[in-house]
Scaffold this motif. Structure first.
Motif, PDB file in Angstrom:
ATOM      1  N   TYR A 173      34.028  84.655  28.220  1.00 22.86           N
ATOM      2  CA  TYR A 173      33.191  83.459  28.096  1.00 22.86           C
ATOM      3  C   TYR A 173      32.066  83.682  27.102  1.00 22.86           C
ATOM      4  O   TYR A 173      31.668  82.757  26.379  1.00 22.86           O
ATOM      5  CB  TYR A 173      32.629  83.059  29.462  1.00 22.86           C
ATOM      6  CG  TYR A 173      33.701  82.699  30.465  1.00 22.86           C
ATOM      7  CD1 TYR A 173      35.009  82.467  30.071  1.00 22.86           C
ATOM      8  CD2 TYR A 173      33.415  82.602  31.826  1.00 22.86           C
ATOM      9  CE1 TYR A 173      35.995  82.145  30.978  1.00 22.86           C
ATOM     10  CE2 TYR A 173      34.392  82.279  32.749  1.00 22.86           C
ATOM     11  CZ  TYR A 173      35.684  82.060  32.319  1.00 22.86           C
ATOM     12  OH  TYR A 173      36.659  81.751  33.224  1.00 22.86           O
ATOM     13  N   ILE A 202      26.033  90.522  32.187  1.00 24.40           N
ATOM     14  CA  ILE A 202      27.084  90.588  33.206  1.00 24.40           C
ATOM     15  C   ILE A 202      26.667  91.505  34.342  1.00 24.40           C
ATOM     16  O   ILE A 202      27.061  91.304  35.492  1.00 24.40           O
ATOM     17  CB  ILE A 202      28.414  91.043  32.567  1.00 24.40           C
ATOM     18  CG1 ILE A 202      28.887  89.998  31.551  1.00 24.40           C
ATOM     19  CG2 ILE A 202      29.494  91.227  33.631  1.00 24.40           C
ATOM     20  CD1 ILE A 202      30.024  90.478  30.670  1.00 24.40           C
ATOM     21  N   LEU A 217      34.593  90.669  36.596  1.00 27.56           N
ATOM     22  CA  LEU A 217      33.328  90.179  36.064  1.00 27.56           C
ATOM     23  C   LEU A 217      33.172  90.528  34.584  1.00 27.56           C
ATOM     24  O   LEU A 217      32.796  89.675  33.766  1.00 27.56           O
ATOM     25  CB  LEU A 217      32.165  90.764  36.869  1.00 27.56           C
ATOM     26  CG  LEU A 217      31.927  90.131  38.245  1.00 27.56           C
ATOM     27  CD1 LEU A 217      31.053  91.022  39.105  1.00 27.56           C
ATOM     28  CD2 LEU A 217      31.282  88.766  38.084  1.00 27.56           C
ATOM     29  N   THR A 242      30.086  83.776  37.232  1.00 27.65           N
ATOM     30  CA  THR A 242      30.231  84.019  35.794  1.00 27.65           C
ATOM     31  C   THR A 242      30.262  82.713  35.018  1.00 27.65           C
ATOM     32  O   THR A 242      29.704  82.618  33.911  1.00 27.65           O
ATOM     33  CB  THR A 242      31.521  84.819  35.533  1.00 27.65           C
ATOM     34  OG1 THR A 242      31.534  85.988  36.354  1.00 27.65           O
ATOM     35  CG2 THR A 242      31.604  85.238  34.079  1.00 27.65           C
ATOM     36  N   VAL A 285      24.769  89.279  36.611  1.00 23.58           N
ATOM     37  CA  VAL A 285      25.713  88.402  37.308  1.00 23.58           C
ATOM     38  C   VAL A 285      26.472  89.175  38.388  1.00 23.58           C
ATOM     39  O   VAL A 285      26.714  88.661  39.481  1.00 23.58           O
ATOM     40  CB  VAL A 285      26.708  87.770  36.306  1.00 23.58           C
ATOM     41  CG1 VAL A 285      27.745  86.931  37.031  1.00 23.58           C
ATOM     42  CG2 VAL A 285      25.960  86.919  35.293  1.00 23.58           C
ATOM     43  N   SER A 286      26.827  90.412  38.082  1.00 28.22           N
ATOM     44  CA  SER A 286      27.552  91.243  39.047  1.00 28.22           C
ATOM     45  C   SER A 286      26.748  91.454  40.321  1.00 28.22           C
ATOM     46  O   SER A 286      27.281  91.366  41.433  1.00 28.22           O
ATOM     47  CB  SER A 286      27.901  92.588  38.410  1.00 28.22           C
ATOM     48  OG  SER A 286      28.514  93.447  39.353  1.00 28.22           O
ATOM     49  N   GLY A 307      33.587  87.630  32.060  1.00 23.67           N
ATOM     50  CA  GLY A 307      32.271  87.432  31.456  1.00 23.67           C
ATOM     51  C   GLY A 307      32.282  87.663  29.954  1.00 23.67           C
ATOM     52  O   GLY A 307      31.680  86.895  29.188  1.00 23.67           O
TER      53      GLY A 307
END
Length: 726
Positions: A250, A209, A243, A319, A212-213, A247
């Motif tokens: 998921y 994450i 996030l 995400t 991704v962030s 995140g």
């Protein structure tokens, strides 16, 4: 489609990971920076009266200003100021003006208090950078210099005002941010360790994450520049929470299903492919609902909501892509070793508690729906007492902070509204000058308004076409009383304006009044549009026009129960005058949008169980047994993460932390686990009308049996060693 995505990612995990790393480096290295702005007036469009008033002020009185900082003086012994003290104040004021502090444009003497114990210096800063961090830096320099200049005198000087409040908020938030950050990471790590007993799985989502962030922030910056969007760095803290919250959800959705497929006997790579194929649609639908909800904020009339919507939507989109590609690639590359040293992934547990809950829903769906629905309804009654407050400064820092001490002392020594007076601008509708003979009567009518402490003619522009009447309220600018008084001032200013003139009312209380109006408008616009679009997403996922109605109704009940509970606790229990005006919007972002994820996951699993030939009630029971642990884990982590905000030590974050964590708990442990599956069980096959999404391909002739052929497609491992379908 999701099976193809899973297959491609699992076959090429290294290339998938490399692509993500290249994208992260490229985007982070080249993305532009975001500006920062917390100026309240920038939130509003030009059609609102407070903004029209600011435009009139800029044109007619370019030298006039509302102070960005106020230096308040008093003697150290508390006695009235002497002539020598006043000379020292004049010297300090003049010297501060000569120091050319960044952002400071003008430093002038302010009025003394009626009791002679206080006086002030008013500081104007560049209105183009109002609310930006550089003005807080300027307030810090002002404090240091003012105290140095007052050294050796009998004066105590404190600096307050908007810029100083921003500075104190920054300082106050450092400890809170540290506690929230540590608490968030600790909760995720500890909870994942308890669930999986695997250190790799506990650390993995935080690392992924984080990547991704970085990408999401870069994409937001690109979108802001490319489409000329309004966005700023002030939403970064919300982005982080979104996030990590979404995140982690998921990640858990995928890992629980991956572990389930391994237990069913699938080979590791096939297990991940099956996990993506089976849970991918639920993740995509959940993300779609969240993205739609966030994008609905672009319909808002408030600038800070319009800028927040696209940014959060981009973050969730990134995400989603990571959940379907990056996470499966990394986990498939590691394989079952990701669960090391635990061996629990090899055997199917009984899930006794959730199986028992599932049997309860299966056997008594009407009772379950009634009890859970009545609980939500009872808590929702608290919304009837909701009141909004705009006093963000005092809510976001302790009363002992210097700017809060200044605000408190000014309310006692001056009129409470003296720090932020209201201005009435009277403008000729033609090019002819105003009739000055009408000014006295007009001032008298403004002063007679209930809640006004004083009114006076402040100035007239050189052309004589605009007059500025300063109206001092009896209440601090952000209070409900001040906002109500401003409306009465507006009514009088408009009604009693002399013939041939037009009046507009400006000032901080006027801005708050317009924000209040805009927020109420947005509640009537943004929320229904978002609900409708989420229903469309649900309809497409479930191939039904019945289920989306009661699913969105359950979400609405959850929202009401959350707001109502917050009102009961903070307004009724702790005696707060009101809740932060942004709270319902924040609840909408996190409780409604993200909380819908759990409903989607549960209803998707219920449909899957029904397709295997189970009756509606059996499907509800089995869905709770198998999806319940996922929802419980995800809901607990997200709720506990938000609850850490209550450690920050101020009213604003305490209210926010409680409301969001409680709302997520309601969404996970009441709506998704009981209300939604029990209603679906009661409604039966009609819930999927006009489609037949719950019908088995090969119905079983025996009620309650589990047909081996029900899955129908290439699920060659559908029947696990324990004798049940997955």
């Amino acid at each position: 489609m999701f099976r193809r995505i899973g297959t491609a990612v699992v076959r090429h995990p290294v290339w998938t990971i490399v692509a993500w790393l290249i994208a992260a480096v490229a985007i982070v290295a080249t993305a532009p920076s975001l500006p920062s702005n917390s100026d309240e007036s920038s939130f509003l469009p030009k059609s609102y009266e407070s903004i029209k008033a600011a435009t009139v002020q800029d044109k007619a009185f370019p030298a006039a200003f509302t102070p960005s900082a106020i230096a308040l003086y008093q003697r150290t012994d508390g006695s009235p100021l002497t002539a020598g003290d006043k000379q020292d104040v004049a010297r300090i004021t003049a010297q501060l003006g000569k120091e050319h502090i960044d952002q400071v444009q003008k430093v002038v003497a302010g009025p003394p208090s009626a009791d002679g114990k206080y006086t002030m210096t008013l500081v104007q800063m560049d209105d183009r950078t109002a609310g930006q961090p550089k003005q807080a830096d300027a307030a810090k320099v002002l404090r240091q210099d003012a105290k140095k200049l007052a050294h050796g005198t009998h004066l105590r000087v404190r600096v307050g005002g908007p810029a100083a409040q921003a500075l104190d908020q920054q300082d106050s938030s450092k400890r809170g941010d540290a506690l929230i950050g540590i608490g968030t990471f600790a909760i995720i790590l500890v909870t994942l360790l308890i669930i999986f007993r695997a250190p790799i799985l506990a650390v993995l989502p935080l690392v992924l994450i984080g990547v991704v962030s970085a990408i999401a922030n870069g994409l937001i910056a690109y979108a802001t520049k490319l489409f000329d969007l309004q966005a700023n760095s002030s939403i970064s803290s919300i982005l982080i929470v979104v996030l990590f919250g979404v995140g982690t959800d998921y990640f858990l959705f995928l890992m629980f299903r991956y572990r389930e497929r391994l237990r069913a006997g699938d080979e590791p790579k096939q297990a991940m492919t099956e996990a993506v194929a089976r849970v991918g649609e639920a993740i995509a639908s959940a993300a779609g609902a969240v993205i739609i909800a966030f994008l609905a904020l672009t319909l808002s009339t408030l600038g800070f909501l319009r800028q927040m919507g696209p940014a959060l939507a981009i973050a969730v989109g990134a995400t989603l892509v990571a959940g379907l590609t990056l996470i499966p690639a990394v986990v498939s590359l590691i394989g079952p070793r990701v669960f090391w040293p635990s061996k629990s992934w090899k055997s199917e547990p009984s899930n006794a508690r959730f199986a028992a809950l599932g049997r309860g829903v299966q056997n008594r769906p009407a009772l379950t729906a009634a009890v859970s629905g009545l609980i939500l309804l009872a808590l929702s009654l608290g919304t009837l007492g909701y009141k909004a407050t705009f006093d963000l400064a005092s809510g976001s820092m302790p009363k002992t902070k210097e700017s809060m001490v200044v605000q408190d002392q000014m309310q006692k020594a001056y009129s409470a509204g003296a720090a932020a007076p209201t201005d009435v601008y009277l403008t000729s509708t033609s090019s002819t000058p105003l009739d000055k003979n009408t000014f006295t009567a007009y001032t008298r009518k403004l002063a007679a308004v209930d809640g006004v402490a004083a009114a006076r003619l402040a100035q007239v522009n050189q052309q004589g076409t605009t007059a500025d009447f300063t109206v001092t309220l009896k209440y601090e600018a952000s209070t409900d009383q001040a906002i109500d008084t401003v409306q009465r001032v507006r009514d009088t200013a408009h009604t009693d304006a002399p013939t041939g003139t037009r009046a507009v009312v400006g000032g901080l209380s006027s801005i708050y009044k317009d924000i209040d109006t805009a927020v109420n408008h947005d509640y009537r616009t943004v929320f229904p549009v978002a609900a409708l679009l989420i229903m469309v997403i649900l309809g497409l996922l479930l191939r039904s026009i019945v289920a989306p109605w009661y699913l969105i109704a359950s979400v609405g009940l959850g929202f009401g129960a959350t707001l109502g509970s917050t009102v009961w606790i903070f307004q009724k229990g702790q005696g707060h005058s009101g809740l932060m005006f942004l709270l319902p919007v924040i609840m909408y972002l996190f409780v409604v949008a993200i909380g819908t994820d759990y409903n989607i996951l549960m209803i998707a699993r219920l449909r899957e169980e029904a397709r295997e030939g189970r009756t509606p009630r059996e499907a509800a029971g089995m869905a709770l047994k198998h999806a319940g642990p996922t929802v419980a884990a995800a809901g607990f982590i997200l709720a506990a993460t938000f609850a850490t905000m209550m450690l920050a030590g101020n009213a604003l974050l305490t209210e926010m932390g409680f409301a969001v964590s409680f709302g997520i708990a309601i969404a996970a442990f009441v709506m998704a686990m009981f209300f939604t599956p029990s209603l679906t069980a009661l409604i039966g096959h009609a819930a999927w009308w006009p489609g037949h999404a719950d019908r088995a391909t090969h119905p079983t002739p025996t009620t309650g049996s589990i047909p081996h052929q029900a899955v129908g497609h290439d699920d060659k491992a559908a029947h696990d060693p324990s004798g049940r379908h997955n």
